[in-house]
Design a protein around this motif. Structure first.
Motif, PDB file in Angstrom:
ATOM      1  N   ALA A 202       0.817  -1.211   0.000  1.00  0.00           N
ATOM      2  CA  ALA A 202       0.000   0.000   0.000  1.00  0.00           C
ATOM      3  C   ALA A 202       0.852   1.264   0.000  1.00  0.00           C
ATOM      4  N   LEU A 203       2.064   1.189   0.584  1.00  0.00           N
ATOM      5  CA  LEU A 203       2.917   2.370   0.681  1.00  0.00           C
ATOM      6  C   LEU A 203       4.135   2.307  -0.223  1.00  0.00           C
ATOM      7  N   GLY A 204       4.460   1.158  -0.748  1.00  0.00           N
ATOM      8  CA  GLY A 204       5.627   1.030  -1.602  1.00  0.00           C
ATOM      9  C   GLY A 204       6.048  -0.416  -1.703  1.00  0.00           C
ATOM     10  N   SER A 205       7.123  -0.650  -2.440  1.00  0.00           N
ATOM     11  CA  SER A 205       7.558  -2.016  -2.679  1.00  0.00           C
ATOM     12  C   SER A 205       8.506  -2.535  -1.606  1.00  0.00           C
ATOM     13  N   ASP A 206       9.118  -1.642  -0.822  1.00  0.00           N
ATOM     14  CA  ASP A 206      10.078  -2.093   0.175  1.00  0.00           C
ATOM     15  C   ASP A 206      10.461  -0.910   1.063  1.00  0.00           C
ATOM     16  N   THR A 207      11.194  -1.197   2.111  1.00  0.00           N
ATOM     17  CA  THR A 207      11.864  -0.152   2.901  1.00  0.00           C
ATOM     18  C   THR A 207      13.360  -0.396   2.806  1.00  0.00           C
ATOM     19  N   TRP A 208      14.134   0.647   3.071  1.00  0.00           N
ATOM     20  CA  TRP A 208      15.577   0.473   3.075  1.00  0.00           C
ATOM     21  C   TRP A 208      16.173   1.223   4.263  1.00  0.00           C
ATOM     22  N   ILE A 209      17.308   0.727   4.701  1.00  0.00           N
ATOM     23  CA  ILE A 209      18.019   1.364   5.798  1.00  0.00           C
ATOM     24  C   ILE A 209      19.260   2.065   5.251  1.00  0.00           C
ATOM     25  N   ASN A 210      19.827   2.930   6.060  1.00  0.00           N
ATOM     26  CA  ASN A 210      21.064   3.607   5.675  1.00  0.00           C
ATOM     27  C   ASN A 210      22.120   3.320   6.739  1.00  0.00           C
TER      28      ASN A 210
END
Length: 669
Positions: free
Chosen positions: A248-256
């Motif tokens: 619903a919000l995007g395909s993935d999350t990422w960290i830095n």
């Protein structure tokens, strides 16, 4: 229309990509279904996905009437089976899946689909070999076996593929299984029902009665707390919020992991607005990745609700001239300069006789419903008729209740108003002695900034309102790229407000020097010609140029330095210390109304958020200075409050003359 009839009537449409492959897959699956003893499986119905617009922007989807019943959707790269499973209060159809899938496509794919371009290319792709069909049938049989089984059964209970990252909230949702056509890799993801699905939701008119807000007591965990629930108490379906098929919000999350000041987590998706596809990024910055990820999801949900109305309601469409007795006057929220409307092709002057869309909100001052221009309440909404302003997320907030969401939305408006008054009004500020704010969090942040070569300062930025507002400023000691970085916060607890402002500024300083070095030529051109400052990132990065420090003298040379307790001593007697958040909201409302302003809230809460116990609102205080990005699109410069507020705050004896306004882009990030 039955599924079989729909499939037959659509078989003639063979000019679009994927359709020939769809017919072949339909035939093969139908044959296998017919040969399956027992009849326990629903009949497969295949439609192509990715060759037509399913969101309603471009050409009509030729499968629109039949897509809701589809349980197999064929894309150029995969087969999607479902939605399957889910409880009776969380049903989703094939159209829901198609809409969520399309929103995750790349910019080029979405532009092609939604701007009505005719599909071209390999019309016989994909090639569905026998082993691909066997894999699809095996997955179809596994996930749809016992289709009428109870919703409490999990995929694992039925021998079906399960997502190991799914939360209990995810497992209660309908599921979608993806079979990769190249590798045959199989993965299953939860899907949230789509609140704007034309097959699932019957649109109803927006009404004044539905907008009325009967605010109620909101018990707090403790008198000095302002969040009703802990972050980890919300049942967030995290796998449904971010996954590559139907997130619903995007395909993935990422960290830095390279960040040495915070542990940031972010995600992004495209939202189609009045100026095309916009990249909407959501993030969380805390000291732990798990906390940052939860904060990122909450911010993503806030922006999901704020960009467009997602409640299955249709706006009121009429002119302000006809609605004046019950509508907010857009002029009270500010307009651009006349020359902007003359030269900017994306905007045009407000016309009180032109019909525009409105949504119902609630006036907390007058305790009555009031109409608000849809463009001011939902910042990616709008039509050509109401393109008088580009709004951003001013005053949008999410909380565990309406009272909490409204409080934090108003605090954001106060924070941004005070920041702009100080900047454009050249206000001399009092610095806060951070050595007196001796919490471990503050000491840690100051130490981490120092490792990057920055000194961090904080300023009491209050104007004519008593609630604490703090501006944080990080200054690079050697004067190199990334020289200045600003942030701000507002809140009832002065110490927490200082921490919030410092925490935000620390998220920018690890990257700012590199961003400025990479864009130095472009930023130097902006310094020579402010009309080249167009976007959000331009404002903050411009002040990474060492030469721009000359515009920040009021911050670099504070009028005084006071301990934290002394700086906000006058606020402490005014601050409610009860166990009811409604008292805090009333306190802030009363400050604003005593200053002569209305206080309006529009409920943006989506059905998905209701399931999670969340509420989102857009707050508006007509007359406060709104934050805008782009030098030619600054409403604040033309509003009465910029001239009068410093006098009302006792910071000067007269109204601010035009000649003393700082005509320099603000540095708000």
């Amino acid at each position: 229309m039955t599924t079989a009839t729909a499939a037959t009537s659509l078989d003639a449409s063979r000019d679009a990509p994927l359709d020939a492959a769809r017919a072949g897959l339909q035939s093969a699956l139908t044959a296998r279904h017919a040969a399956t003893p027992g009849g326990g499986l629903p009949a497969p119905y295949v439609v192509p996905l990715g060759a037509a617009d399913t969101l309603g922007f471009g050409h009509r989807d030729p499968y629109a009437d039949a897509r809701p019943a589809a349980n197999v959707q064929l894309t150029a790269r995969a087969v999607l089976i479902g939605p399957w499973g889910g409880g009776p209060d969380a049903t989703a159809c094939g159209q829901c899946l198609a809409m969520r899938w399309q929103r995750l496509r790349s910019r080029s794919e979405r532009e092609a689909l939604e701007l009505g371009h005719e599909p071209r290319g390999a019309v016989h792709w994909p090639v569905l070999t026998a082993y691909v069909v066997d894999a699809v049938w095996a997955a179809y049989s596994a996930v749809l076996a016992g289709h009428g089984a109870g919703p409490d059964a999990t995929p694992a209970d039925r021998g079906r593929p399960a997502n190991p990252d799914a939360t209990p909230a995810d497992r209660a949702l309908p599921q979608v299984t993806r079979i990769d056509l190249a590798t045959l890799a199989t993965a299953t993801f939860p899907v949230l029902p789509e609140p704007l699905c034309p097959a699932c939701v019957s649109e109803v008119p927006d009404t004044a009665e539905a907008a009325r807000m009967d605010l109620a007591p909101a018990p707090k965990p403790d008198p000095d707390g302002y969040r009703l629930r802990t972050l980890d108490s919300y049942p967030l379906p995290t796998a449904a919020l971010a996954n590559p098929v139907c997130g619903a919000l995007g395909s993935d999350t990422w960290i830095n992991p390279a960040s040495t000041t915070t542990a940031p987590v972010a995600g992004t998706h495209f939202v189609r607005g009045y100026a095309g596809l916009n990249d909407v990024t959501w993030s969380g910055q805390a000291n732990r990745y798990a906390t940052s990820r939860t904060l990122a999801y909450l911010e993503g949900l806030e922006r999901y609700a704020g960009t467009h109305r997602r409640r299955g309601t249709s706006p009121v469409v009429d002119s302000y001239a006809n609605l004046a007795g019950q509508a907010l006057n857009p002029a009270d929220c500010g307009f651009y300069a006349p020359e902007t409307y003359a030269s900017d092709p994306l905007v045009s002057p407000f016309d009180p006789d032109r019909a525009i869309p409105w949504v119902w909100g609630h006036s907390l001052r007058d305790d009555r419903p009031v109409l608000v221009p849809a463009r001011l309440a939902h910042y990616s909404a709008g039509v050509d008729a109401d393109n008088f302003v580009f709004e951003c997320s001013n005053g949008c907030a999410t909380g565990g209740s309406l009272e909490e969401a409204i409080l934090f939305g108003l605090l954001e408006l106060v924070e941004r108003d005070a920041f702009l008054l100080a900047w454009y009004g050249r206000a001399r500020l009092t610095a806060i002695d951070l050595t007196t704010a001796t919490t471990p969090a503050v000491r840690s942040m100051l130490d981490r900034a120092a490792l990057h070569g920055y000194d961090v300062h904080a300023f009491d930025t209050r104007m004519d309102l008593a609630v604490p507002v703090v501006t944080a400023l990080a200054v690079r000691r050697d004067g190199g790229h990334g020289t200045l970085s600003f942030s701000a916060a507002a809140g009832f607890d002065p110490a927490d407000t200082v921490e919030a402002a410092l925490s935000e500024v620390l998220t920018y300083i690890p990257h700012l020097p590199y961003q400025v070095a990479e864009r130095r030529t472009e930023l130097e051109a902006m310094e020579r010609d402010f009309t080249k400052v167009l976007h959000l990132k331009d404002h903050a990065q411009l002040y990474g140029l060492p030469s721009m420090t000359r515009h920040a003298a009021e911050y670099l040379e504070p009028v005084a330095v006071l301990p934290l307790e002394e700086a906000f001593a006058d606020w402490q007697p005014l601050r409610p210390r009860t166990g009811d958040l409604l008292d805090d909201l009333r306190c802030l409302r009363d400050q604003l109304t005593a200053a002569g302003y209305d206080v309006i809230a529009v409920d943006q809460t989506t059905p998905e958020q209701h399931r999670m116990g969340l509420h989102t609102v857009s707050t508006t205080v007509p007359g406060l200075l709104p934050l805008d990005f782009g030098w030619t699109r600054q409403r604040a410069l033309h509003m009465p409050r910029l001239r009068t507020a410093l006098r009302a705050a006792g910071r000067r004896a007269d109204d601010l003359p035009e000649a003393e306004i700082k005509a320099v882009p603000h540095p708000f990030p």
